[in-house]
Design an enzyme around this catalytic site. Structure first.
Site, PDB file in Angstrom:
ATOM      1  N   ASN A  51       7.589   1.889  -7.443  1.00  0.00           N
ATOM      2  CA  ASN A  51       6.359   2.281  -8.130  1.00  0.00           C
ATOM      3  C   ASN A  51       6.650   3.501  -9.010  1.00  0.00           C
ATOM      4  OD1 ASN A  51       3.864   3.264  -8.877  1.00  0.00           O
ATOM      5  ND2 ASN A  51       2.949   3.114  -6.844  1.00  0.00           N
ATOM      6  N   HIS A  74       0.417  -3.504 -12.331  1.00  0.00           N
ATOM      7  CA  HIS A  74       1.067  -2.277 -11.866  1.00  0.00           C
ATOM      8  C   HIS A  74       1.994  -2.649 -10.710  1.00  0.00           C
ATOM      9  CE1 HIS A  74       1.942   1.619 -10.463  1.00  0.00           C
ATOM     10  NE2 HIS A  74       1.130   1.581  -9.417  1.00  0.00           N
ATOM     11  N   CYS A 116      -1.519   6.007 -11.560  1.00  0.00           N
ATOM     12  CA  CYS A 116      -0.889   4.737 -11.969  1.00  0.00           C
ATOM     13  C   CYS A 116      -1.666   4.033 -13.076  1.00  0.00           C
ATOM     14  CB  CYS A 116      -0.739   3.816 -10.764  1.00  0.00           C
ATOM     15  SG  CYS A 116       0.187   4.589  -9.447  1.00  0.00           S
TER      16      CYS A 116
HETATM   17  N1  ACO Z   1       9.548   2.120   7.593  1.00  0.00           N
HETATM   18  C1  ACO Z   1       9.212   1.629   8.792  1.00  0.00           C
HETATM   19  N2  ACO Z   1       7.964   1.698   9.291  1.00  0.00           N
HETATM   20  C2  ACO Z   1       7.025   2.293   8.537  1.00  0.00           C
HETATM   21  C3  ACO Z   1       7.316   2.834   7.261  1.00  0.00           C
HETATM   22  C4  ACO Z   1       8.646   2.743   6.796  1.00  0.00           C
HETATM   23  N3  ACO Z   1       9.026   3.207   5.602  1.00  0.00           N
HETATM   24  N4  ACO Z   1       6.178   3.350   6.745  1.00  0.00           N
HETATM   25  C5  ACO Z   1       5.208   3.148   7.643  1.00  0.00           C
HETATM   26  N5  ACO Z   1       5.711   2.507   8.737  1.00  0.00           N
HETATM   27  C6  ACO Z   1       5.017   2.091   9.926  1.00  0.00           C
HETATM   28  C7  ACO Z   1       3.763   2.883  10.199  1.00  0.00           C
HETATM   29  O1  ACO Z   1       4.064   4.081  10.888  1.00  0.00           O
HETATM   30  C8  ACO Z   1       2.958   1.926  11.056  1.00  0.00           C
HETATM   31  O2  ACO Z   1       3.450   1.981  12.395  1.00  0.00           O
HETATM   32  P1  ACO Z   1       2.440   1.839  13.651  1.00  0.00           P
HETATM   33  O3  ACO Z   1       1.858   0.454  13.502  1.00  0.00           O
HETATM   34  O4  ACO Z   1       3.342   2.010  14.799  1.00  0.00           O
HETATM   35  O5  ACO Z   1       1.422   2.921  13.449  1.00  0.00           O
HETATM   36  C9  ACO Z   1       3.336   0.551  10.485  1.00  0.00           C
HETATM   37  O6  ACO Z   1       4.563   0.743   9.765  1.00  0.00           O
HETATM   38  C10 ACO Z   1       2.286  -0.026   9.558  1.00  0.00           C
HETATM   39  O7  ACO Z   1       1.896   0.979   8.622  1.00  0.00           O
HETATM   40  P2  ACO Z   1       0.867   0.681   7.454  1.00  0.00           P
HETATM   41  O8  ACO Z   1       0.701   1.926   6.633  1.00  0.00           O
HETATM   42  O9  ACO Z   1      -0.353   0.041   8.026  1.00  0.00           O
HETATM   43  O10 ACO Z   1       1.698  -0.415   6.617  1.00  0.00           O
HETATM   44  P3  ACO Z   1       1.248  -1.302   5.408  1.00  0.00           P
HETATM   45  O11 ACO Z   1       1.526  -2.703   5.673  1.00  0.00           O
HETATM   46  O12 ACO Z   1      -0.121  -0.925   4.902  1.00  0.00           O
HETATM   47  O13 ACO Z   1       2.297  -0.858   4.263  1.00  0.00           O
HETATM   48  C11 ACO Z   1       2.317   0.522   2.287  1.00  0.00           C
HETATM   49  C12 ACO Z   1       2.335   0.488   3.821  1.00  0.00           C
HETATM   50  C13 ACO Z   1       3.565  -0.148   1.802  1.00  0.00           C
HETATM   51  C14 ACO Z   1       2.280   1.976   1.846  1.00  0.00           C
HETATM   52  C15 ACO Z   1       1.070  -0.224   1.756  1.00  0.00           C
HETATM   53  O14 ACO Z   1      -0.068   0.185   2.487  1.00  0.00           O
HETATM   54  C16 ACO Z   1       0.802  -0.018   0.289  1.00  0.00           C
HETATM   55  O15 ACO Z   1       1.521  -0.508  -0.546  1.00  0.00           O
HETATM   56  N6  ACO Z   1      -0.312   0.651  -0.066  1.00  0.00           N
HETATM   57  C17 ACO Z   1      -0.840   0.713  -1.411  1.00  0.00           C
HETATM   58  C18 ACO Z   1      -0.073   1.631  -2.296  1.00  0.00           C
HETATM   59  C19 ACO Z   1      -0.729   1.658  -3.661  1.00  0.00           C
HETATM   60  O16 ACO Z   1      -1.026   0.639  -4.260  1.00  0.00           O
HETATM   61  N7  ACO Z   1      -1.022   2.837  -4.190  1.00  0.00           N
HETATM   62  C20 ACO Z   1      -1.727   2.922  -5.442  1.00  0.00           C
HETATM   63  C21 ACO Z   1      -0.857   3.256  -6.540  1.00  0.00           C
HETATM   64  S1  ACO Z   1       0.109   4.701  -6.285  1.00  0.00           S
HETATM   65  C22 ACO Z   1      -0.437   5.970  -7.391  1.00  0.00           C
HETATM   66  O17 ACO Z   1      -1.483   5.917  -7.964  1.00  0.00           O
HETATM   67  C23 ACO Z   1       0.431   7.145  -7.585  1.00  0.00           C
END
Ligand code: ACO
Length: 337
Positions: A290, A260, A119
């Protein structure tokens, strides 16, 4: 004593392209165990664009590049370097997508290569373009961030498939003698300690292509989402504070904060830390998700096409991605709208 005037690098134009096919949260509800409510609340994403099977990353890039070239008011013959930031190249690992793009645009006999910084690729590319231009080696760099991210997404994995989309953005980075038009500063950094936070394990020298690779789905993106999220907020907040402080610029002097577009909550946290006003923060994550290296130029293009980006407007770019890599940049827009 040399009488040569200093040369600065400026962003002379912007262009972008998003494929027409829309993948909504409602569509994803039919594919994996998720809900529109969860996706919007946790990410801010409502829909993303997906390229057709016969469209390559280079095809998206060419559309964006054509706009950037014509808006810069230059001929393609004046371009002397083509850079493409992508982690979804047309081919793993050669030829470089930048070479394919040059061929499709009819740009001949110029240096062309890809940048792999996930990214952060577009801002990494900006730092490379700036170095070539300010060293007096190149005069007009075609800088592209393009991704067909859908080609490495596992659409049975709800933790990643809701996040990503396809698209491309492009800019012409040109030489100028006008200091006021020039890029002010760029920070770009990396820490491989966290390489496994975001990766596509195969194909590569660690896991060359094989039936096992496919069976185990190693060709798809794997992400430690929550760990990445926490590190992104901490690192980006520190990085944007540092670049502003180093250059003696107050946050309220920024016309457009172009982050980003990974997650609305990350953008909000960094914006709040800088006490930015809503109208300073550029948001496209709701409509494109993204798009990795394409996300920042697509967001700049959005305000350009809305008529909100004017000559001289000060932009603060910031980004975070696989590697882990991160980068920020301060620059005025040097194009005409
Ligand atoms: N729908 C429903 N529930 C979901 C989903 C979904 N799509 N995805 C995950 N969950 C659940 C998980 O299983 C978990 O359940 P549990 O509590 O029973 O175990 C719960 O939701 C919480 O999961 P987390 O992963 O802790 O959720 P979080 O609030 O962190 O959100 C997300 C996840 C959106 C991926 C977030 O962590 C994020 O945006 N991360 C950063 C991404 C990023 O910036 N990446 C860098 C750039 S990308 C690149 O370089 C290519």
């Amino acid at each position: 004593m040399s009488t040569n005037k200093p040369i600065y690098a400026c962003m002379r134009s912007i262009g972008a392209y998003a494929p027409p096919k829309v993948l909504t949260n409602a569509d994803l509800e039919k594919m994996v165990d998720t809900s529109d409510e969860w996706i919007v609340k946790r990410t801010g994403i409502r829909e993303r664009r997906i390229a057709d099977a016969d469209t390559a990353t280079s095809d998206l890039a060419v559309e964006a590049a054509r706009d950037a070239i014509s808006r810069a008011g230059i001929e393609k013959e004046e371009i002397d370097l083509v850079l493409c930031a992508t982690v979804t190249p047309d081919y793993f690992n050669m030829p470089a997508t930048a070479c394919v793009i040059s061929h499709k645009l009819g740009i001949k006999n110029v240096q062309a290569f890809d940048i792999s910084a996930a990214c952060s690729g577009f801002v990494y590319g900006l730092s490379i373009a700036r170095a070539f231009v300010e060293a007096g080696i190149k005069r007009n760099v075609l800088l592209i961030g393009a991704e067909k991210f859908s080609s490495i997404v596992d659409y049975t994995d709800r933790s990643t498939c809701i996040l990503f989309g396809d698209g491309a953005g492009a800019a012409i980075i040109s030489a100028t003698e006008d200091r006021d038009e020039g890029i002010v500063d760029i920070h770009a950094s990396a820490d491989g300690t966290y390489a496994d936070f975001l990766m596509t394990p195969a194909p590569g020298s660690v896991h060359p292509a094989s039936c096992e690779v496919i069976e185990q789905g190693l060709q798809y993106i794997k992400m430690k989402g929550n760990e990445t999220f926490k590190l992104a907020v901490k690192t980006l907040t520190r990085d944007v504070r540092e670049i502003l402080l180093k250059n003696g610029i107050e946050a309220d002097a920024i016309d457009h904060f172009v982050p980003h577009q990974a997650n609305y909550r990350i953008i909000k946290a960094v914006g709040d830390a800088l006490k930015l006003k809503e109208e300073q923060i550029i948001l496209t994550v709701h409509k494109y998700g993204n798009t990795s290296a394409a996300s920042i130029p697509m967001a700049i293009n959005e305000i350009y096409e809305e008529g909100r980006l004017r000559y001289g407007d000060l932009m603060l770019l910031d980004t975070f991605g696989g590697g882990l890599t991160w980068a920020s940049a301060l620059l005025p827009f040097a194009g005409r709208n």
